[in-house]
Design a protein around this motif. Structure first.
Motif, short mmCIF file in Angstrom:
data_model
loop_
_atom_site.label_atom_id
_atom_site.label_comp_id
_atom_site.label_asym_id
_atom_site.label_seq_id
_atom_site.Cartn_x
_atom_site.Cartn_y
_atom_site.Cartn_z
N UNK A 44 0.71 -1.19 0.13
CA UNK A 44 0.05 -0.18 -0.09
C UNK A 44 1.01 1.37 0.05
N UNK A 45 2.04 1.24 0.22
CA UNK A 45 2.99 2.27 0.34
C UNK A 45 3.09 3.00 -1.27
N UNK A 46 2.97 1.99 -2.22
CA UNK A 46 2.88 2.51 -3.67
C UNK A 46 1.76 3.48 -3.69
N UNK A 47 0.61 2.93 -3.39
CA UNK A 47 -0.59 3.86 -3.43
C UNK A 47 -0.73 5.07 -2.61
N UNK A 48 -0.17 5.19 -1.49
CA UNK A 48 0.31 6.39 -0.89
C UNK A 48 1.44 7.34 -1.73
N UNK A 49 2.52 6.74 -2.38
CA UNK A 49 3.39 7.41 -2.94
C UNK A 49 2.45 8.11 -4.09
N UNK A 50 1.76 7.39 -4.89
CA UNK A 50 1.01 8.06 -6.04
C UNK A 50 -0.11 8.85 -5.69
N UNK A 51 -0.66 8.77 -4.44
CA UNK A 51 -1.50 9.84 -4.13
C UNK A 51 -0.65 11.15 -3.73
N UNK A 52 0.57 10.90 -2.87
CA UNK A 52 1.35 12.02 -2.76
C UNK A 52 1.71 12.96 -3.86
N UNK A 53 2.09 12.06 -4.85
CA UNK A 53 2.68 12.75 -6.27
C UNK A 53 1.33 13.21 -6.91
N UNK A 54 0.21 12.87 -6.84
CA UNK A 54 -0.88 13.45 -7.40
C UNK A 54 -1.52 14.71 -6.65
N UNK A 55 -1.51 14.75 -5.36
CA UNK A 55 -1.73 15.84 -4.76
C UNK A 55 -0.36 16.94 -4.92
N UNK A 56 0.62 16.89 -5.17
CA UNK A 56 1.64 17.62 -5.46
C UNK A 56 1.33 18.25 -6.93
N UNK A 57 0.91 17.23 -7.81
CA UNK A 57 0.82 17.68 -9.22
C UNK A 57 -0.41 18.60 -9.20
N UNK A 58 -1.58 18.42 -8.71
CA UNK A 58 -2.58 19.21 -8.48
C UNK A 58 -2.42 20.62 -7.99
N UNK A 59 -1.55 20.67 -6.88
CA UNK A 59 -0.89 21.85 -6.26
C UNK A 59 -0.33 22.71 -7.11
N UNK A 60 0.53 21.87 -8.05
CA UNK A 60 1.43 22.76 -8.84
C UNK A 60 0.75 22.99 -10.36
N UNK A 61 -0.57 22.57 -10.53
CA UNK A 61 -1.31 22.49 -11.81
C UNK A 61 -0.77 21.67 -12.82
N UNK A 62 -0.06 20.70 -12.62
CA UNK A 62 0.29 19.69 -13.48
C UNK A 62 -0.64 18.53 -13.74
N UNK A 63 -0.54 17.78 -14.66
CA UNK A 63 -1.35 16.59 -14.90
C UNK A 63 -0.33 15.24 -14.67
N UNK A 64 -0.90 14.29 -14.21
CA UNK A 64 -0.21 13.23 -13.92
C UNK A 64 -1.16 11.96 -14.47
N UNK A 65 -0.23 10.98 -15.13
CA UNK A 65 -0.69 9.97 -15.64
C UNK A 65 -0.16 8.62 -14.98
#
Length: 87
Positions: A44-65
């Motif tokens: 589940x740490x992989x899921x947490x990592x992806x969610x952290x990156x998604x939050x950062x991308x949202x904050x930075x105005x970036x898209x993440x796939x």
């Protein structure tokens, strides 16, 4: 990270190793692709990592796939109700 907006996850991404990936987020990239095809094992740490990156991308105005997420990670994301956020 072979390309500025690409993160190529590989090896084992677990609670013991996920911290090694946190800072590999490509700051300043407008579009980010996470390729998880090289992940041999995860928890589940992989899921947490992806969610952290998604939050950062949202904050930075970036898209993440996210591409090539291992079946076990997809199953965990479904269980946690976050599949749409990490796929």
């Amino acid at each position: 990270m072979a390309d500025r907006g690409v993160i190529a996850l590989s090896g084992v991404v677990t609670v013991y190793t996920a911290h090694e990936w946190v800072d590999r987020y490509p700051a300043g990239a407008a579009s980010i692709t996470v390729d998880a095809s090289g992940v041999r094992a995860c928890d589940s740490a992989l899921i947490a990592l992806l969610l952290a990156w998604r939050r950062r991308a949202n904050r930075d105005g970036a898209t993440i796939t996210v591409r090539n997420l291992p079946e076990s990670a997809v199953a965990l994301a479904n269980i946690y109700g976050v599949a749409s956020l990490v796929s």
